[in-house]
Design a protein around this motif. Structure first.
Motif, short mmCIF file in Angstrom:
data_model
loop_
_atom_site.label_atom_id
_atom_site.label_comp_id
_atom_site.label_asym_id
_atom_site.label_seq_id
_atom_site.Cartn_x
_atom_site.Cartn_y
_atom_site.Cartn_z
N GLY A 54 0.79 -1.24 0.00
CA GLY A 54 0.00 0.00 0.00
C GLY A 54 0.82 1.28 0.00
N SER A 57 1.25 5.55 -1.51
CA SER A 57 -0.11 5.60 -2.04
C SER A 57 -0.24 6.77 -3.02
N CYS A 59 -3.53 7.34 -4.41
CA CYS A 59 -4.97 7.27 -4.72
C CYS A 59 -5.79 8.03 -3.68
N GLY A 61 -8.82 7.23 -2.78
CA GLY A 61 -9.50 6.23 -1.95
C GLY A 61 -10.97 6.52 -1.70
N HIS A 62 -11.62 7.16 -2.67
CA HIS A 62 -13.05 7.48 -2.55
C HIS A 62 -13.85 6.35 -3.20
N ILE A 63 -14.62 5.63 -2.40
CA ILE A 63 -15.21 4.37 -2.86
C ILE A 63 -16.68 4.29 -2.43
N VAL A 110 -11.23 6.11 2.04
CA VAL A 110 -10.41 5.20 2.84
C VAL A 110 -8.95 5.61 2.78
N ASN A 111 -8.22 5.26 3.83
CA ASN A 111 -6.77 5.38 3.82
C ASN A 111 -6.28 4.21 2.95
N ARG A 112 -5.77 4.54 1.77
CA ARG A 112 -5.46 3.47 0.81
C ARG A 112 -4.37 2.53 1.31
N PHE A 115 -6.12 0.24 3.67
CA PHE A 115 -7.07 -0.59 2.92
C PHE A 115 -6.32 -1.72 2.21
N ASP A 116 -5.23 -1.37 1.54
CA ASP A 116 -4.44 -2.39 0.82
C ASP A 116 -3.86 -3.42 1.80
N VAL A 307 -10.98 1.00 -8.10
CA VAL A 307 -10.92 -0.02 -7.06
C VAL A 307 -12.05 -1.05 -7.22
#
Ligand SMILES: Cc1cc2nc3c(=O)[nH]c(=O)nc-3n(C[C@H](O)[C@H](O)[C@H](O)COP(=O)(O)OP(=O)(O)OC[C@H]3O[C@@H](n4cnc5c(N)ncnc54)[C@H](O)[C@@H]3O)c2cc1C
Length: 422
Positions: A54, A57, A59, A61-63, A110-112, A115-116, A307
């Motif tokens: 991760g 990063s 990204c 991270g908007h999902i 999210v904190n990418r 998350f990863d 993602v």
């Protein structure tokens, strides 16, 4: 979560010796493919060139919450979710605003890195073996079949690792896919992005994402501001032409709305990366080889979000690869099922979003300003209040077409498109 994973389960030990499948890249898509393969009993090794999953990063991270939930990934544990959103404000370059407010949060940021790491730890628990600081240099090809990879790990000399299937989840560079003979990403769909973290952002609603559209500030894409609950924000943009950093400075200084929100803000972190908006490559499989995620351009052409579509295709890739391993048939004739199933899952949405991207790119800043005024006038914000689906935009669009405001907006945008493309 520690950087050097993880557990050493029996499956992982087996994968360490003789993996059935190799996954290149420990991003969300690679880990998801590995996790789903391991769940189907395959021994899997993931090679990740960085020392920590991760990181770095690039990204926002908007999902979509709904999509995460459908994948069994929401709620997420711990500190991974930084904020949730029930509203979006869209601004023209002249400052005209069009807002959509929903009854409940539909997206999360999210904190990418976390998350990863979370996805990687799930994969590891399922038996996947991770090798960090291990860069895949090239594919091992024999008799027209991909048989494994050449890799370097730290200072060690190059080594070979064999497997029945190699899944390429290396991200947008898609170097290995090219070696496997797959088509390159559509260059016309490439945009260049800058992603920053900022302190001292002002005048934003904590539950709303800000989106700034128009050629003046982000030609060929848009700029975004995603507030976090701790008062910081992720701010970025992508552009088809020019230097994204210069466009960001222009946004911060000259945009009638963003300049007020960001005028006193301090950039604390910056990353540059590329996004592919041209839709999936036309062939995603070869003998012994599948490409997933950014490597196959499985990214939404409208928003650049990759993602959810990447995870969707990773799951399909794992199902098909696991079947192929069981049947001892990793030929492209069998693996083409992967592309067929991805097409069934996402093909319609991709075709609608590609058209929408073309339409948006064709509009002048004046037309965008008019369009946002029109959307506000016909009450499109009210119509969109009930939207829950934001990933599968083709299907969402079809559902909304029964609403008068949406129908009016469609007619209006069609006219705009035709006048911009006579
Ligand atoms: C500025 C920006 C903002 C974005 N914002 C969003 C967003 O808000 N929401 C969203 O859904 N999407 C967003 N995206 C897109 C999203 O980041 C990608 O679609 C997603 O990361 C794709 O995941 P992936 O696993 O395919 O690739 P990646 O996340 O790029 O992971 C690839 C991994 O492979 C590793 N790797 C590469 N080559 C090798 C090699 N040879 N050997 C070993 N390891 C290798 C890399 O180190 C990396 O860890 C954004 C993209 C950008 C650029």
């Amino acid at each position: 979560m520690s950087n050097k994973p993880f557990l050493m389960t029996p499956n992982a030990k087996q994968a360490e010796n003789t993996p059935d499948a190799i996954v290149v890249g420990g991003g969300p898509v690679g880990s998801s493919a590995a996790l789903n393969l391991a769940k189907r009993g395959a021994g899997v090794t993931v090679f990740e060139e960085h020392a920590a999953i991760g990181e770095p990063s690039h990204c926002a991270g908007h999902i979509s919450i709904r999509s995460l939930r459908n994948m069994g990934l929401y709620p997420l544990p711990g500190e991974i979710v930084e904020n949730t959103f029930s509203a979006a404000n869209f601004y023209s370059p002249m400052g005209t605003k069009f807002s959509v407010r929903l009854a409940q949060p539909v997206t999360a940021v999210v904190n990418r890195a976390l998350f990863d790491k979370y996805l990687a730890s799930k994969a590891e628990v399922a038996g996947v073996h991770y090798r960090l600081s291990a860069r895949v240099e090239s594919l091992l090809v024999d008799g027209g079949f991909v048989k494994g990879v050449n890799l370097t790990e730290g200072d060690k000399k190059e080594e070979k690792e064999y497997a029945q299937v190699v899944i390429d989840a290396e991200g947008i560079s898609s170097r290995l896919s090219k070696q496997a003979g797959l088509p390159a990403l559509n260059r016309d769909g490439i945009v260049y992005a800058v992603e920053t973290e900022m302190d001292g952002v002002q005048d934003v609603e904590s539950d709303a994402v800000e989106v700034y559209v128009g050629r003046m500030f982000a030609p060929g894409f848009y700029a975004w501001l995603i507030p976090r609950l701790d008062g910081t924000a992720k701010v970025g943009l992508a552009t088809k032409t020019g230097n994204p950093k210069e466009f960001l400075q222009r946004l911060m200084r000259k945009h009638p709305v963003a300049s007020k929100q960001l005028g006193k803000a301090k950039i604390t972190q910056t990353a540059f990366h590329t996004i592919s908006l041209g839709g999936p490559i036309s062939r995603t499989y070869a003998n012994g080889f599948l490409a997933v995620g950014d490597a196959a351009s499985q990214v939404k052409p409208t928003t650049g979000g990759g993602v959810i579509f990447g995870l969707t295709c990773a799951r399909i890739a794992a199902e098909v690869a696991a079947d192929a391993i069981k049947r001892n048939d990793v030929s492209s004739d069998f693996l083409r099922l992967y592309q067929q199933r991805c097409g069934e899952a996402l093909g319609f949405d991709f075709s609608v979003m590609l058209r929408a991207r073309r339409l948006l790119n064709s509009l002048s800043d004046e037309k965008i300003d008019e369009a946002l005024r029109f959307c506000a006038r016909v009450g499109l914000g009210k119509t969109l209040e009930t939207v829950e689906e934001i990933d599968f935009q083709g299907q969402a669009f079809l559902k909304l077409l029964t609403k008068p405001a949406m129908f009016a907006a469609l007619g209006y945008f069609l006219l705009l498109y035709l006048s911009a493309n006579p």
